[in-house]
Enzyme design. Sequence first.
Site, PDB file in Angstrom:
ATOM      1  N   GLU A  35      -4.550   0.552  -3.543  1.00 33.62           N
ATOM      2  CA  GLU A  35      -3.164   1.015  -3.664  1.00 33.62           C
ATOM      3  C   GLU A  35      -2.196  -0.170  -3.644  1.00 33.62           C
ATOM      4  O   GLU A  35      -1.191  -0.169  -4.368  1.00 33.62           O
ATOM      5  CB  GLU A  35      -2.841   2.004  -2.552  1.00 33.62           C
ATOM      6  CG  GLU A  35      -3.567   3.338  -2.713  1.00 33.62           C
ATOM      7  CD  GLU A  35      -3.355   4.288  -1.561  1.00 33.62           C
ATOM      8  OE1 GLU A  35      -3.605   5.490  -1.751  1.00 33.62           O
ATOM      9  OE2 GLU A  35      -2.939   3.839  -0.472  1.00 33.62           O
ATOM     10  N   GLU A  77       0.843  -1.209   0.000  1.00 30.77           N
ATOM     11  CA  GLU A  77       0.000   0.000   0.000  1.00 30.77           C
ATOM     12  C   GLU A  77       0.870   1.247   0.000  1.00 30.77           C
ATOM     13  O   GLU A  77       0.577   2.227  -0.702  1.00 30.77           O
ATOM     14  CB  GLU A  77      -0.919  -0.029   1.226  1.00 30.77           C
ATOM     15  CG  GLU A  77      -1.831   1.186   1.359  1.00 30.77           C
ATOM     16  CD  GLU A  77      -1.233   2.250   2.261  1.00 30.77           C
ATOM     17  OE1 GLU A  77      -1.459   3.453   2.002  1.00 30.77           O
ATOM     18  OE2 GLU A  77      -0.529   1.862   3.207  1.00 30.77           O
ATOM     19  N   ASP A 134      -6.809   1.383   0.883  1.00 30.92           N
ATOM     20  CA  ASP A 134      -5.469   0.812   1.028  1.00 30.92           C
ATOM     21  C   ASP A 134      -5.268  -0.361   0.071  1.00 30.92           C
ATOM     22  O   ASP A 134      -4.191  -0.529  -0.514  1.00 30.92           O
ATOM     23  CB  ASP A 134      -5.242   0.334   2.464  1.00 30.92           C
ATOM     24  CG  ASP A 134      -5.101   1.481   3.451  1.00 30.92           C
ATOM     25  OD1 ASP A 134      -4.947   2.637   3.006  1.00 30.92           O
ATOM     26  OD2 ASP A 134      -5.156   1.215   4.667  1.00 30.92           O
ATOM     27  N   ASP A 155       0.683   3.826  -3.172  1.00 33.30           N
ATOM     28  CA  ASP A 155       0.312   5.223  -2.964  1.00 33.30           C
ATOM     29  C   ASP A 155       1.249   6.148  -3.738  1.00 33.30           C
ATOM     30  O   ASP A 155       0.809   7.137  -4.346  1.00 33.30           O
ATOM     31  CB  ASP A 155       0.358   5.535  -1.468  1.00 33.30           C
ATOM     32  CG  ASP A 155       0.064   6.995  -1.166  1.00 33.30           C
ATOM     33  OD1 ASP A 155      -1.085   7.413  -1.365  1.00 33.30           O
ATOM     34  OD2 ASP A 155       0.991   7.710  -0.741  1.00 33.30           O
TER      35      ASP A 155
END
Length: 228
Positions: A121, A45, A118, A49
């Site tokens: 990502e 994650e 999350d 991101d």
Amino acid sequence: MKLSAELKSFQKRLGHQFNQPALLAQAVTHASMSTANRGDNQRMEFLGDRVLGLVMAEALLRLDNNATEGQLAPRFNALVRKETCADVAREIDLGAVLRLGRSEMLSGGRRKQALLGDAIEAVIAAVYQDAGFDAARALILRLWGDRVHEVEEDARDPKTALQEWAQARGLQPPRYEEVSRKGPDHAPIFTISVRISTGETDQATAGSKRQAEQAAAQALLAKLETSG
């Protein structure tokens, strides 16, 4: 490793065939389900991101050569915020394949905005690690779709406008609360209330928390403008 039938079906929804299936399996594994022999998606994650952020920053620059940093920042934030990521995750039914521990499962983890945001990502990171940046960029731009082109109109959304209204008057930021959630998991209906520190409040109902929050903020703004 071999993917389960559910993850094979998810691959099709995602539009990416993994050369390293273990990456996808890890991307959908929440920390509540991890063991010594099976990792979770937290580190993925973190990477996803950053990949998402780079893709969106690049896309916004290409779309508008004349935009200033001050104009680009709210557009960027609108595209990468957790609400948007969760909406994208819902569109491909990512929640259905999340691997969750029992307690997280019982608390409705498959529907939680934070977990979904999350997880998408982490999936982006999995595609990046599996096939490189170009594949990840193509995936992101396809999944985010028209959001990238429409974000200029939505950059100063009702929530932002309401927060600016409150700040200009020395008030605390507006507070949003979930009043109710109804309907099936695949088509939930949320009612969200918003309140400012002087006591004024309003609420709205929509098919996602973000939409309901925006509608509630718009309703309260209209009320405040009417009252002067």
